[in-house]
Design a protein around this motif. Sequence first.
Motif, PDB file in Angstrom:
ATOM      1  N   LEU A  54       0.976  -1.070   0.006  1.00 45.63           N
ATOM      2  CA  LEU A  54       0.198  -0.018   0.016  1.00 45.63           C
ATOM      3  C   LEU A  54       1.041   1.216  -0.034  1.00 45.63           C
ATOM      4  CD1 LEU A  54      -2.888  -0.739   2.471  1.00 45.63           C
ATOM      5  CD2 LEU A  54      -2.619  -0.864  -0.041  1.00 45.63           C
ATOM      6  N   PHE A  55       0.613   2.234  -0.804  1.00 39.50           N
ATOM      7  CA  PHE A  55       1.121   3.593  -0.845  1.00 39.50           C
ATOM      8  C   PHE A  55       2.643   3.267  -1.745  1.00 39.50           C
ATOM      9  CE2 PHE A  55      -0.811   3.490   3.577  1.00 39.50           C
ATOM     10  CZ  PHE A  55      -1.708   4.456   3.174  1.00 39.50           C
ATOM     11  N   SER A  56       2.963   2.385  -2.067  1.00 36.48           N
ATOM     12  CA  SER A  56       4.154   2.410  -3.173  1.00 36.48           C
ATOM     13  C   SER A  56       3.897   2.955  -4.413  1.00 36.48           C
ATOM     14  CB  SER A  56       4.391   1.028  -3.306  1.00 36.48           C
ATOM     15  OG  SER A  56       4.879   0.000  -2.290  1.00 36.48           O
ATOM     16  N   HIS A  57       4.956   3.861  -4.667  1.00 33.68           N
ATOM     17  CA  HIS A  57       4.942   4.664  -5.885  1.00 33.68           C
ATOM     18  C   HIS A  57       6.151   3.976  -6.705  1.00 33.68           C
ATOM     19  CE1 HIS A  57       4.716   8.833  -7.539  1.00 33.68           C
ATOM     20  NE2 HIS A  57       4.186   8.252  -8.454  1.00 33.68           N
ATOM     21  N   VAL A  58       5.796   3.303  -7.832  1.00 33.16           N
ATOM     22  CA  VAL A  58       6.998   2.651  -8.635  1.00 33.16           C
ATOM     23  C   VAL A  58       6.570   3.026 -10.006  1.00 33.16           C
ATOM     24  CG1 VAL A  58       6.551   0.928  -6.918  1.00 33.16           C
ATOM     25  CG2 VAL A  58       5.214   0.751  -8.775  1.00 33.16           C
ATOM     26  N   MET A  59       7.677   2.788 -10.689  1.00 32.42           N
ATOM     27  CA  MET A  59       7.741   2.585 -12.252  1.00 32.42           C
ATOM     28  C   MET A  59       7.263   0.938 -12.417  1.00 32.42           C
ATOM     29  SD  MET A  59       7.563   3.784 -15.123  1.00 32.42           S
ATOM     30  CE  MET A  59       8.495   5.602 -15.135  1.00 32.42           C
ATOM     31  N   LEU A  60       6.239   0.886 -13.030  1.00 33.58           N
ATOM     32  CA  LEU A  60       5.505  -0.424 -13.176  1.00 33.58           C
ATOM     33  C   LEU A  60       5.618  -1.047 -14.543  1.00 33.58           C
ATOM     34  CD1 LEU A  60       3.802  -2.535 -11.163  1.00 33.58           C
ATOM     35  CD2 LEU A  60       1.888  -1.604 -12.597  1.00 33.58           C
ATOM     36  N   TYR A  61       6.341  -2.042 -14.736  1.00 36.69           N
ATOM     37  CA  TYR A  61       6.495  -2.636 -15.927  1.00 36.69           C
ATOM     38  C   TYR A  61       5.467  -4.003 -16.102  1.00 36.69           C
ATOM     39  CZ  TYR A  61      10.652  -0.001 -16.303  1.00 36.69           C
ATOM     40  OH  TYR A  61      11.500   1.135 -16.467  1.00 36.69           O
ATOM     41  N   PHE A  62       4.806  -4.003 -17.301  1.00 29.39           N
ATOM     42  CA  PHE A  62       3.710  -5.223 -17.119  1.00 29.39           C
ATOM     43  C   PHE A  62       3.245  -5.583 -18.543  1.00 29.39           C
ATOM     44  CE2 PHE A  62       1.313  -1.181 -17.723  1.00 29.39           C
ATOM     45  CZ  PHE A  62       0.369  -1.539 -18.428  1.00 29.39           C
ATOM     46  N   LYS A  63       2.781  -6.829 -18.567  1.00 24.58           N
ATOM     47  CA  LYS A  63       2.292  -6.988 -20.067  1.00 24.58           C
ATOM     48  C   LYS A  63       0.799  -7.703 -19.834  1.00 24.58           C
ATOM     49  CE  LYS A  63       6.464  -9.061 -21.645  1.00 24.58           C
ATOM     50  NZ  LYS A  63       7.515 -10.310 -21.867  1.00 24.58           N
ATOM     51  N   ARG A  64       0.198  -7.228 -20.914  1.00 22.95           N
ATOM     52  CA  ARG A  64      -1.541  -7.501 -20.845  1.00 22.95           C
ATOM     53  C   ARG A  64      -1.528  -8.982 -21.331  1.00 22.95           C
ATOM     54  NH1 ARG A  64      -4.277  -2.627 -20.507  1.00 22.95           N
ATOM     55  NH2 ARG A  64      -2.931  -0.735 -21.052  1.00 22.95           N
ATOM     56  N   ARG A  65      -2.573  -9.501 -20.968  1.00 27.84           N
ATOM     57  CA  ARG A  65      -2.660 -11.046 -21.148  1.00 27.84           C
ATOM     58  C   ARG A  65      -3.900 -11.115 -22.086  1.00 27.84           C
ATOM     59  NH1 ARG A  65      -2.142 -14.672 -16.032  1.00 27.84           N
ATOM     60  NH2 ARG A  65      -4.073 -13.356 -15.421  1.00 27.84           N
ATOM     61  N   PRO A  66      -3.877 -11.963 -23.055  1.00 31.29           N
ATOM     62  CA  PRO A  66      -4.803 -11.988 -24.092  1.00 31.29           C
ATOM     63  C   PRO A  66      -6.153 -11.995 -23.364  1.00 31.29           C
ATOM     64  CG  PRO A  66      -3.145 -13.451 -24.839  1.00 31.29           C
ATOM     65  CD  PRO A  66      -2.766 -12.736 -23.264  1.00 31.29           C
ATOM     66  N   HIS A  67      -6.492 -12.877 -22.621  1.00 34.03           N
ATOM     67  CA  HIS A  67      -7.811 -13.210 -22.046  1.00 34.03           C
ATOM     68  C   HIS A  67      -7.842 -12.863 -20.492  1.00 34.03           C
ATOM     69  CE1 HIS A  67      -8.792 -14.777 -25.711  1.00 34.03           C
ATOM     70  NE2 HIS A  67      -7.803 -15.730 -25.792  1.00 34.03           N
ATOM     71  N   GLY A  68      -6.792 -12.828 -20.012  1.00 30.65           N
ATOM     72  CA  GLY A  68      -6.871 -12.619 -18.333  1.00 30.65           C
ATOM     73  C   GLY A  68      -7.348 -11.195 -18.103  1.00 30.65           C
ATOM     74  N   GLU A  69      -8.131 -10.999 -16.978  1.00 32.61           N
ATOM     75  CA  GLU A  69      -8.292  -9.792 -16.543  1.00 32.61           C
ATOM     76  C   GLU A  69      -7.170  -8.945 -15.796  1.00 32.61           C
ATOM     77  OE1 GLU A  69     -11.813  -9.863 -14.300  1.00 32.61           O
ATOM     78  OE2 GLU A  69     -13.106 -10.147 -15.918  1.00 32.61           O
ATOM     79  N   LEU A  70      -6.340  -9.954 -15.207  1.00 26.35           N
ATOM     80  CA  LEU A  70      -5.179  -9.314 -14.520  1.00 26.35           C
ATOM     81  C   LEU A  70      -4.064  -9.146 -15.331  1.00 26.35           C
ATOM     82  CD1 LEU A  70      -5.132 -11.544 -11.214  1.00 26.35           C
ATOM     83  CD2 LEU A  70      -5.889  -9.141 -11.341  1.00 26.35           C
ATOM     84  N   VAL A  71      -3.165  -7.971 -15.623  1.00 28.74           N
ATOM     85  CA  VAL A  71      -2.113  -8.109 -16.121  1.00 28.74           C
ATOM     86  C   VAL A  71      -0.868  -8.795 -15.475  1.00 28.74           C
ATOM     87  CG1 VAL A  71      -2.758  -5.606 -17.254  1.00 28.74           C
ATOM     88  CG2 VAL A  71      -1.244  -5.769 -15.240  1.00 28.74           C
ATOM     89  N   PHE A  72       0.029  -9.012 -16.381  1.00 24.86           N
ATOM     90  CA  PHE A  72       1.329  -9.787 -15.535  1.00 24.86           C
ATOM     91  C   PHE A  72       2.643  -8.624 -15.263  1.00 24.86           C
ATOM     92  CE2 PHE A  72       5.080 -12.383 -16.057  1.00 24.86           C
ATOM     93  CZ  PHE A  72       4.522 -13.540 -15.225  1.00 24.86           C
ATOM     94  N   ILE A  73       2.542  -8.457 -14.204  1.00 24.01           N
ATOM     95  CA  ILE A  73       3.616  -7.442 -13.722  1.00 24.01           C
ATOM     96  C   ILE A  73       5.068  -8.030 -13.690  1.00 24.01           C
ATOM     97  CG2 ILE A  73       4.343  -6.038 -11.910  1.00 24.01           C
ATOM     98  CD1 ILE A  73       1.366  -5.852 -11.070  1.00 24.01           C
ATOM     99  N   THR A  74       5.771  -7.439 -14.577  1.00 27.70           N
ATOM    100  CA  THR A  74       7.052  -8.109 -14.725  1.00 27.70           C
ATOM    101  C   THR A  74       8.198  -7.499 -13.794  1.00 27.70           C
ATOM    102  OG1 THR A  74       7.467  -6.772 -16.625  1.00 27.70           O
ATOM    103  CG2 THR A  74       6.882  -8.906 -16.829  1.00 27.70           C
TER     104      THR A  74
END
Length: 252
Positions: A54-74
Motif C-alpha cells: 500500500l502507498f508504494s509509488h513505482v515505475m511499473l512494467y507489465f504485459k497485458r494478457r490476451p484473455h486474463g483480466e489481471l495484467v502480468f507485472i514483470t
Amino acid sequence: MPAEEATPAIVLRTRDYAESDRIVTVLTRDAGKLGGIAKGAKQSRRRFERKLELFSHVMLYFKRRPHGELVFITRAEAAELTQYELEDDLSKIALGSYTLELADALIREGTDTAEAYRILAGALDALARDGASAALRQAFELAILRWAGYELEFRRCRLCAAAPEPEASGLSFVPARGGIVCRRCRDASHAVGAVALSVRSTLALARLGAIPIASASSAEPAGPDGTLAVARFLASVLDRRLRSLEFLETIL
Ligand SMILES: [Zn+2]
C-alpha cells in the motif's frame, strides 16, 4: 506475447497469492486503473526493487494478457518517484488509507486516469510532508469527486444561483442536488437528507475545491458540518461504505 508497457503507478490495494505471489490493484498515470499479478514479488529483489505494498509509488512494467483480466507485472522499480513516508504517524496512515480506498471506489477500470493519478499523488505527497488534516481530507474529496464528474457547488444556491451573504443563515447542503441551497429555496423544495451548513464552512469548502492539493494543508478547513455534508454526498454515490472511514473518524 504482448509488448511490455511501463508507467508510474501507486498501489491502491494488495493481497498475497500462493506462496510468493502478490495480486495488486494500481492507479497508473498512463494505463488507467489495473489489476495485476506479480509472480515472485515476495522473493525477487532483482525484479521487485520496490515492494508492491500500500502507498508504494513505482515505475511499473507489465504485459497485458490476451484473455486474463489481471495484467502480468514483470518489474517494479523506484525510478526517481517520490516515496510517501507515512509510517511514522497513525493519523497519516488513517487518512492515507482513506484516500486510497476512496480513489479505488470512484475510479473504474478502462478510464483515462492521468489527472486522477496526479490528484492522488499530490494528496499523498502533502500528507507525508504536512501531516493529516481536515483541510487535506476535504480538498482531496472535492478534487477526486470533481474528477469523477461530481463537481459540488458551494459558491451559490443550486436553485436561485444567489451567493450566500456573509451573515446568511439557513444554508443547507442537499446531496441530491450536489450543492448548497439557500433558506428561501429550501423552504420551497423538498430537501431530503439536507445538512445544515454554516457560512464559514460553506466558504471554506468553496475555497478548498478550487486550490491545488499541494497547498490544501495550510488552508482553513470546513468544520464538522462540512465534513458531514461531503460524507453524505459520497455515501449517496458510492455502492459501499469505506472500511477505512471508521478508523479515520476515530483518529482525526
Ligand atoms: Zn436559492
